[in-house]
Design a protein around this motif. Structure first.
Motif, mmCIF file in Angstrom:
data_model
loop_
_atom_site.group_PDB
_atom_site.id
_atom_site.type_symbol
_atom_site.label_atom_id
_atom_site.label_comp_id
_atom_site.label_asym_id
_atom_site.label_seq_id
_atom_site.Cartn_x
_atom_site.Cartn_y
_atom_site.Cartn_z
ATOM 1 N N HIS A 50 0.292 -1.340 0.151
ATOM 2 C CA HIS A 50 -0.553 -0.085 0.314
ATOM 3 C C HIS A 50 0.980 1.162 -0.031
ATOM 4 O O HIS A 50 0.290 2.220 -0.658
ATOM 5 N N LEU A 51 2.137 1.478 0.702
ATOM 6 C CA LEU A 51 2.677 2.436 1.083
ATOM 7 C C LEU A 51 3.767 3.005 -0.225
ATOM 8 O O LEU A 51 3.380 3.926 -0.989
ATOM 9 N N ARG A 52 3.683 1.879 -1.083
ATOM 10 C CA ARG A 52 4.571 1.323 -2.472
ATOM 11 C C ARG A 52 3.391 2.320 -3.515
ATOM 12 O O ARG A 52 3.915 3.255 -4.534
ATOM 13 N N ALA A 53 1.749 1.430 -3.457
ATOM 14 C CA ALA A 53 1.095 2.155 -4.298
ATOM 15 C C ALA A 53 0.861 3.083 -4.212
ATOM 16 O O ALA A 53 0.759 3.988 -4.970
ATOM 17 N N ASP A 54 0.622 4.065 -2.964
ATOM 18 C CA ASP A 54 0.343 5.399 -3.016
ATOM 19 C C ASP A 54 1.216 6.245 -3.038
ATOM 20 O O ASP A 54 1.165 7.990 -2.904
ATOM 21 N N GLY A 55 3.047 5.862 -2.884
ATOM 22 C CA GLY A 55 4.199 6.999 -2.996
ATOM 23 C C GLY A 55 4.702 6.874 -1.708
ATOM 24 O O GLY A 55 5.249 8.322 -1.475
ATOM 25 N N HIS A 56 3.896 7.068 -0.682
ATOM 26 C CA HIS A 56 3.758 7.325 0.851
ATOM 27 C C HIS A 56 5.276 6.606 1.315
ATOM 28 O O HIS A 56 5.657 5.461 0.952
ATOM 29 N N ARG A 57 5.943 7.002 2.353
ATOM 30 C CA ARG A 57 6.189 6.411 3.389
ATOM 31 C C ARG A 57 6.361 6.002 5.259
ATOM 32 O O ARG A 57 7.152 5.226 5.599
ATOM 33 N N ILE A 58 5.123 6.526 5.482
ATOM 34 C CA ILE A 58 4.753 6.705 6.207
ATOM 35 C C ILE A 58 3.184 5.806 7.088
ATOM 36 O O ILE A 58 2.452 6.765 6.260
ATOM 37 N N TRP A 59 3.507 5.247 7.484
ATOM 38 C CA TRP A 59 2.152 4.281 7.971
ATOM 39 C C TRP A 59 1.832 4.527 9.613
ATOM 40 O O TRP A 59 2.154 4.662 10.886
ATOM 41 N N GLY A 60 -0.136 4.361 9.910
ATOM 42 C CA GLY A 60 0.173 4.296 11.017
ATOM 43 C C GLY A 60 -0.966 5.288 12.085
ATOM 44 O O GLY A 60 -1.083 6.599 10.528
ATOM 45 N N PHE A 61 -1.795 5.330 12.555
ATOM 46 C CA PHE A 61 -3.197 5.956 13.002
ATOM 47 C C PHE A 61 -2.534 7.160 13.574
ATOM 48 O O PHE A 61 -1.403 7.390 14.190
ATOM 49 N N VAL A 62 -3.400 8.466 13.318
ATOM 50 C CA VAL A 62 -3.035 10.196 14.143
ATOM 51 C C VAL A 62 -4.246 9.509 15.316
ATOM 52 O O VAL A 62 -5.647 9.235 15.720
ATOM 53 N N VAL A 63 -3.257 9.397 16.366
ATOM 54 C CA VAL A 63 -4.206 9.728 18.065
ATOM 55 C C VAL A 63 -4.472 10.719 18.618
ATOM 56 O O VAL A 63 -3.865 11.864 18.773
ATOM 57 N N TYR A 64 -6.194 11.285 18.504
ATOM 58 C CA TYR A 64 -6.491 12.199 19.944
ATOM 59 C C TYR A 64 -7.071 12.089 21.204
ATOM 60 O O TYR A 64 -7.618 11.337 21.658
ATOM 61 N N THR A 146 7.628 9.646 -7.930
ATOM 62 C CA THR A 146 8.607 9.337 -7.852
ATOM 63 C C THR A 146 8.095 7.475 -7.483
ATOM 64 O O THR A 146 8.589 6.789 -8.247
ATOM 65 N N ARG A 147 7.800 7.829 -6.353
ATOM 66 C CA ARG A 147 8.194 6.555 -5.849
ATOM 67 C C ARG A 147 6.836 5.666 -6.081
ATOM 68 O O ARG A 147 7.504 4.534 -5.262
ATOM 69 N N GLN A 148 6.164 6.137 -6.502
ATOM 70 C CA GLN A 148 4.732 5.318 -6.457
ATOM 71 C C GLN A 148 5.357 3.946 -7.576
ATOM 72 O O GLN A 148 5.833 4.410 -8.493
ATOM 73 N N GLN A 149 4.859 2.846 -7.281
ATOM 74 C CA GLN A 149 5.038 1.600 -8.921
ATOM 75 C C GLN A 149 3.755 1.004 -8.625
ATOM 76 O O GLN A 149 2.710 1.214 -8.003
ATOM 77 N N GLN A 150 3.448 0.578 -9.526
ATOM 78 C CA GLN A 150 2.253 -0.313 -10.464
ATOM 79 C C GLN A 150 1.675 -1.022 -9.092
ATOM 80 O O GLN A 150 1.847 -1.967 -8.369
ATOM 81 N N ALA A 151 0.265 -0.242 -8.693
ATOM 82 C CA ALA A 151 -0.679 -1.448 -7.993
ATOM 83 C C ALA A 151 -1.315 -2.321 -8.303
ATOM 84 O O ALA A 151 -2.060 -2.260 -9.648
ATOM 85 N N SER A 152 -2.042 -3.594 -8.256
ATOM 86 C CA SER A 152 -2.469 -4.563 -8.745
ATOM 87 C C SER A 152 -4.041 -3.332 -8.036
ATOM 88 O O SER A 152 -3.898 -2.635 -6.873
#
Length: 283
Positions: A50-64, A146-152
């Motif tokens: 999912h990170l590769r598909a989005d081109g993202h590098r960080i995951w995890g919830f934001v907690v209030y 640039t980081r995004q990769q082909q996703a199924s």
């Protein structure tokens, strides 16, 4: 000498055989859990894809943080959430996905605005946080592309970090630090709107022939209410009498990673949805 050459040849043949066998492994075998879970069931693999598909590098919830009765209790609460994530990753052999710079449990704490805050207040602050922090965390749009990769098709969806957040009030904090109660938290859907507001906005967008594109491929009006869904009223929850109030109570067990990976599907919310004050039995 001949014996040594034979042994070297046998060793070489064995290495080549292992490489050949590895190259012919079914594509769905997980390198993290080759004997137990396929890559389609391994949550660490899914988050990585999912990170590769989005081109993202960080995951995890934001907690209030919406309770300020005890800093000691709060610290223990956060510690147990982290422990729950580590325990979940034990199953998937995915502790590499918890490394610094990859996993982030962002805690928003402000007693002046969040002490006893409703889910509406948290949602408003979360949407402002997302608008401000997405590119600060994940990089510029150019870097993301640039980081995004082909996703199924199975890996496409809405980045969960910017779609849902966690609220911890006094009751949920006490459930987490208690050794008797089953721990739970409130999960808030960031793009939820009351039915009437959603209906009006959908009519306006339809009338203008214009739709707003949202990162991740969802449209603002996608999946909103239609007139044939009915207007049955339920007991009010924070003043809302609709069935879906835009948040639910979920158990800490499986929050990360199971629920996190499933919420990527924009249609998944309705699957486990349980109207408060009841707690989602499973997901």
């Amino acid at each position: 000498m001949a014996t040594d050459n034979l042994r070297q040849l046998e060793a070489l043949m064995n290495r080549l055989e292992r490489k050949r066998a590895a190259s012919q492994r079914p594509a769905d075998i997980s390198a993290r859990t080759p004997k137990t879970l396929s890559t389609t069931l391994n949550a660490a693999d899914k988050i990585e894809r999912h990170l590769r598909a989005d081109g993202h590098r960080i995951w995890g919830f934001v907690v209030y943080r919406c309770t300020y009765t005890s800093d000691t209790a709060w610290d223990l609460c956060i510690e147990r959430i982290h422990a729950s994530v580590r325990k979940s990753m034990d199953i998937y052999n995915g502790h590499d996905m918890l490394r610094e710079g990859c996993f982030r449990l962002t805690v928003i704490s402000d007693a002046s605005t969040l002490d006893g805050a409703s889910t509406q207040i948290v949602r408003r602050q979360f949407k402002e946080w997302c608008a401000r922090m997405l590119h600060e965390e994940q990089g510029s749009q150019e870097e993301i592309q640039t980081r995004q990769q082909q996703a199924s098709p199975w890996d496409r969806g809405w980045p969960v970090r910017y779609g849902f957040c966690i609220q911890i009030d006094e009751a949920s904090m006490r459930s987490i630090i208690s050794d008797e109660d089953e721990p739970w938290v409130n999960i808030i859907k960031g793009d939820w709107k009351p039915r009437e507001v959603a209906r009006q906005q959908q009519q306006q967008l339809t009338g203008s022939g214009w739709t707003m594109e949202i990162p991740g491929g969802r449209n603002e009006d996608e999946g909103e209410f239609t007139d044939d869904e009915g207007d049955r009223e339920y007991p009010p929850v924070e003043g809302c009498t609709e069935e879906d109030v835009g948040w639910m109570k979920v158990r800490l067990v499986g929050l990360m990673t199971g629920l996190y990976t499933n919420l990527r599907d924009p249609d998944y919310w309705d699957v486990p949805y349980t109207r408060p004050p009841d707690i989602v039995p499973m997901y």
